[in-house]
Design an enzyme around this catalytic site. Structure first.
Site, PDB file in Angstrom:
ATOM      1  CG  HIS A   1     -11.077   1.099  -1.732  1.00  0.00           C
ATOM      2  ND1 HIS A   1     -10.241   1.725  -2.626  1.00  0.00           N
ATOM      3  CD2 HIS A   1     -10.527   1.316  -0.513  1.00  0.00           C
ATOM      4  CE1 HIS A   1      -9.248   2.309  -1.975  1.00  0.00           C
ATOM      5  NE2 HIS A   1      -9.395   2.068  -0.679  1.00  0.00           N
TER       6      HIS A   1
ATOM      7  CB  SER B   1      -0.909   0.004   1.236  1.00  0.00           C
ATOM      8  OG  SER B   1      -1.564   1.252   1.384  1.00  0.00           O
TER       9      SER B   1
ATOM     10  CE1 TYR C   1      -6.033   5.418  -3.198  1.00  0.00           C
ATOM     11  CE2 TYR C   1      -3.952   5.178  -2.026  1.00  0.00           C
ATOM     12  CZ  TYR C   1      -5.316   4.923  -2.133  1.00  0.00           C
ATOM     13  OH  TYR C   1      -5.934   4.150  -1.178  1.00  0.00           O
TER      14      TYR C   1
ATOM     15  CE  LYS D   1      -6.818  -3.315  -4.434  1.00  0.00           C
ATOM     16  NZ  LYS D   1      -8.039  -2.795  -3.785  1.00  0.00           N
TER      17      LYS D   1
ATOM     18  CB  THR E   1      -6.259   2.733  -5.987  1.00  0.00           C
ATOM     19  OG1 THR E   1      -5.575   1.651  -5.333  1.00  0.00           O
ATOM     20  CG2 THR E   1      -7.619   2.905  -5.351  1.00  0.00           C
TER      21      THR E   1
END
Length: 379
Positions: free
Chosen positions: A267, A118, A145, A243, A171
């Site tokens: 998510h 992450s 991100y 994702k 994401t």
């Protein structure tokens, strides 16, 4: 005088399934952290249905099949893994246990599977990679991100490349954070002492703002297919996965943009509430893809039979996030080992009891759907 009574510890709880692990881990966590990990957005509809949606499917087992040599292995991120499970890029693992992502990486390498990292990890990419590789082979994907600070985004990519990450998990479902009542009610803030080294925030930076404010400060809500995918292609040779895909339309767009794969994901029910459970969105995406792009899935998978059902509906591989957090909270690295062993043992037995000797044997023919008006409906 008699001394004070000494408490006698009770027997250690017996963890037989992932729900047991969730209950024991949740009991250990402070309310604010427990709610952050376990809650979804708004009315909690999607997070609930992510798991309950699996219940309408039934496995159609074949009998008198020799399964003495059943093989659970498959390919994921360029290498053969022991079974089709990976650990999703769940952030803030240091809140569950001080070893956080370090412990998770070691457990994944020991079990022979891969892991996502992450952007909100509490350890650096190098520390996480080194921890896993100290145990054995492991491949990692770097979750990313779209960021307002493009230079920092590029810096994250370069570090991930340098440490040997295989893929970017972009994401795509988070232009803003979801409506998370529990975070707001608890005024959730990352505990003191935890840093976000990947996005270069130290504990002082983090303490000065809520999770929601911090996210809005760095995330770019102007993200879009036409700008961001070509830019990623121009700066890295890592695989690019999207994702957060839930529709045929976005599956086709990912193919059109030359992406390497998609993760059918909502998510963990933490973004827009009332969207489909991932297992319900999966068949639409698989049909649209028609074999032209790799498809993985996460969200609500809590047993080996859930894994089996997702594969039967067309996913090549599945990922889990919260179970790793529960393993950490329960017993650190040993807790993650226990979680992975539980999934592996359940999945292998499910395969054998269904009469499947390999992952390719798990097809739509293995499933039916419960009907309210009569017999099981075959897929």
């Amino acid at each position: 005088m008699a001394g004070n009574p000494v408490p006698i510890p009770g027997p250690k709880p017996k963890i037989l399934c992932i729900d047991d692990l969730r209950d024991e881990a949740s009991a250990k966590l402070p309310v604010g952290i427990r709610d952050f990990f376990n809650s979804g957005s708004a009315d909690q509809i999607t997070i609930h249905e992510n798991s309950t949606a699996y219940r309408k499917y039934r496995i159609r087992p074949r009998v008198l099949v020799d399964v003495s040599k059943a093989d659970t292995s498959t390919m994921c991120l360029g290498r053969r893994v022991a079974f089709p499970l990976g650990i999703s890029p769940a952030g803030l693992q240091g809140m569950a246990h001080p070893d956080g992502e370090i412990a998770t990486a070691r457990a994944c390498a020991r079990r022979g599977i891969n892991m996502g990292i992450s952007s909100f990890a509490n350890y650096s990419v190098k520390e996480i990679r080194d921890a896993g590789l100290s145990i054995g082979p492991i491949n990692h994907a770097m979750q990313l991100y779209t960021m307002k600070d493009r230079d920092l985004e590029l810096k994250i990519i370069r570090k991930a490349e340098a440490e040997g990450c295989i893929a970017i998990f972009l994401t795509a479902d988070s232009p803003v954070l979801g409506v998370r009542y529990n975070e707001w009610r608890n005024d959730f803030r990352t505990p003191k002492g935890l840093n976000f080294p990947i996005i270069e925030w130290d504990t002082e930076d983090i303490q000065n703002r809520t999770h929601d404010d911090g996210f809005q400060a760095f995330n770019d809500d102007g993200h879009n297919w036409a700008r961001d995918i070509p830019w990623l292609r121009s700066v890295t040779k890592m695989e690019i996965w999207i994702k957060g895909v839930l529709t045929a339309e976005d599956t086709l767009r990912a193919i059109e943009m030359g992406c390497d794969g998609i993760l059918v994901s909502n998510h963990g029910g933490r973004q827009l509430d009332g969207i489909p459970a991932t297992i319900d969105a999966l068949p639409e995406c698989v049909e649209a893809a028609a074999g032209r792009i790799r498809i993985h899935v996460d969200g609500g998978i809590r047993s080996g039979s859930d894994m089996f059902k997702a594969l039967a509906l067309g996913a090549e591989h599945v990922w889990v996030g919260r179970p790793a957090l529960w393993g950490l909270a329960y017993d650190g690295e040993k807790g993650v080992d226990l979680m992975l062993d539980t999934f592996y043992n359940e999945f292998k037995r499910c395969m054998q009891l269904a009469g499947c000797n390999s992952i390719k044997d798990i097809t739509k023919a293995c499933l039916g759907v419960v009907r309210s008006d009569g017999p099981l409906a075959r897929l």
